[in-house]
Design an enzyme around this catalytic site. Structure first.
Site, short mmCIF file in Angstrom:
data_model
loop_
_atom_site.label_atom_id
_atom_site.label_comp_id
_atom_site.label_asym_id
_atom_site.label_seq_id
_atom_site.Cartn_x
_atom_site.Cartn_y
_atom_site.Cartn_z
N GLU A 44 -25.82 -1.00 30.23
CA GLU A 44 -25.59 0.26 29.55
C GLU A 44 -26.49 1.37 30.11
OE1 GLU A 44 -28.24 -0.49 25.52
OE2 GLU A 44 -26.23 -1.37 25.61
N CYS A 45 -25.91 2.52 30.26
CA CYS A 45 -26.58 3.73 30.71
C CYS A 45 -27.34 3.49 32.02
CB CYS A 45 -27.48 4.29 29.61
SG CYS A 45 -27.80 6.06 29.81
#
Length: 465
Positions: free
Chosen positions: A340-341
């Site tokens: 994520e991210c």
């Protein structure tokens, strides 16, 4: 359970919540109090400062991610052995979903946990007008829970004039003031505060701040308010108990899959409760550094790449070719992965750094990551699967949040993200039967089934490798 607790909230961001919270945590620690720290909302950095002060992980509490019973359970689990629990609010006290609702605001969390609230008001450039501001917050919602106020950036002489009026006209408790402390401020950058290890002489700064607050803040009054908090039901919700004691969880525990979790200067945005849930389900956590290690931890059956500041360490990440190759080949073999991210940025073909230089990355997902001039798609999102079979499950819908100054030429299309209380939505996340990789940050207690499905895939990978 009976829990002594207070929330430190404020009318707006930048009022001094984090500074005051850290100062109070250090002051109570020096008094010998065992203190538990919490942060309202999806924040990774403020809890790291809390952790530095109290020497134990600070936890997030977020009414958008979890319902009332789950939120109270998570609070109680971490507060049960503490003499005092301090919850730091988020943004302005009433600021919630979409900017038009109190849902998921600090007010909402205080209401759910029945926590007395102390408002930190930045009084610089104000005198009597600060009482009008306070009255507005008290009147806006009659169940505000606001019991006291601490004035930030106020002089002793002005406090002595205004404190009696606070009690007389507003009926709440004046709990002191914090004078301008330039050498106690916490620096910021593009994603918020710098990290604790980057602050020079942080421990000394916190000691100075605690010393100031011991003199100017009514610490005994805060303890008195905290001790008046009502009892709270913190039992584990039945659905969560069913998941943790179910057949699938028992099967996962028999395998006890090793999860390789990235953690170094570039990857630090990790919800401790995410790891706790994975461990309760039977996973074994092993740390590794994409910046320095050449191999994944031995016996790894899955990999987690959370967010952080990869853009600040792009050269080091790009230069570690052995880790990039190891990771890419593991994912090609089917090793389950959630990224994520910042972790997703690392898996991309290329990434731009803060100076605009482009560096080759892992190449496990398509797209070039580039810097933008403002926060992109900032805030909470509800995620609905567009393509089936991601991680082999139909679990969902999911809840997440986005917070990044970077974007990609290919953000994926396995899920559709929808802003709460807004019309705006977009497709996101690269998804396969063994991978989820995209900008949204996820909180597993919002959908424990996702953690179960991921770990099932990890067990399957280990069995067929």
């Amino acid at each position: 359970m009976r829990s002594n607790r207070v929330m430190i909230a404020a009318p707006k961001s930048g009022s001094g919540k984090t500074m005051v919270t850290c100062g109070l945590l250090r002051a109570f620690l020096l008094r010998g109090k065992k203190t538990a720290a919490f942060k309202c909302g999806p924040d990774y950095i403020d809890p790291r400062f809390h952790e530095t002060v109290v020497g134990a992980p600070s936890r997030n509490l977020d009414p958008f991610f979890t319902d009332g019973p789950t939120t109270r359970y998570l609070f109680g689990r971490h507060a049960e052995t503490a003499d005092l629990s301090v919850i730091e609010g988020v943004m302005g006290f009433y600021d919630g979903l979409g900017g038009t609702s109190e849902e998921a605001s600090a007010y909402d969390l205080a209401r759910i946990t029945r926590t007395p609230v102390i408002l930190v008001t930045d009084a610089r450039g104000m005198s009597l007008s600060v009482l009008a501001e306070l009255k507005g917050f008290l009147d806006f919602r009659k169940d505000s829970g606001i019991c006291g106020v601490i004035f930030n950036r106020m002089s002793k002489s002005m406090y002595q004039l205004l404190a009696p009026m606070v009690e007389e006209k507003l009926g709440i408790r004046p709990l002191g003031y914090v004078p301008e402390c330039l050498d106690c401020r916490l620096e910021s950058r593009h994603l918020g505060l710098v990290l604790p290890q980057e602050v020079k002489d942080l421990s000394e700064r916190l000691d100075r701040l605690a010393g100031v607050m011991e003199e100017t803040v009514d610490l005994d009054g805060i303890l008195e308010l905290a001790s008046g908090a009502e009892e709270l039901s913190t039992e584990m919700p039945p659905k969560l108990q069913q998941i943790l004691t179910g057949e699938q969880a028992e099967n996962i525990r028999k395998t006890a899959p090793v999860l390789a979790v990235a953690r170094d200067e570039a990857f630090q945005f990790i919800y401790e409760d995410n790891l706790r849930l994975l461990e309760e389900l039977g996973a074994r956590i092993r740390w590794f550094s994409p910046m320095r290690d050449s191999r994944l931890p031995a016996e790894s059956r899955g990999v987690l790449l959370y967010g952080g500041y990869p853009e600040l360490y792009a050269e080091e990440l790009s230069g570690n070719n052995s880790m990039k190759k190891e990771l890419r080949e593991a994912l090609e073999r089917g090793m389950p992965c959630m990224a994520e991210c910042g972790g997703y940025m690392y898996l991309s073909d290329e990434m731009e750094d803060m100076e605009g230089r482009v560096w080759p990355m892992t190449g496990a997902v398509p797209g070039k990551v580039f810097r933008t001039e403002k926060l992109g798609r900032f805030g909470y999102v509800r995620l609905e699967a567009v393509q089936g079979g991601v991680l082999g499950s139909g679990c969902g819908p999911l809840r997440g949040h986005e917070f990044h100054y970077f974007d990609s030429t290919d953000c994926g299309s396995a899920f559709h993200a929808q802003k709460p209380n807004r019309k705006r939505g977009w497709d996101c996340i690269h998804g396969t039967e063994t991978m989820m990789a995209g900008f949204p940050h996820l909180y597993y207690y919002a959908c424990p089934d996702l953690a179960v499905e991921f770990l099932k895939k990890c067990c399957e990978y280990g069995g067929t490798k």
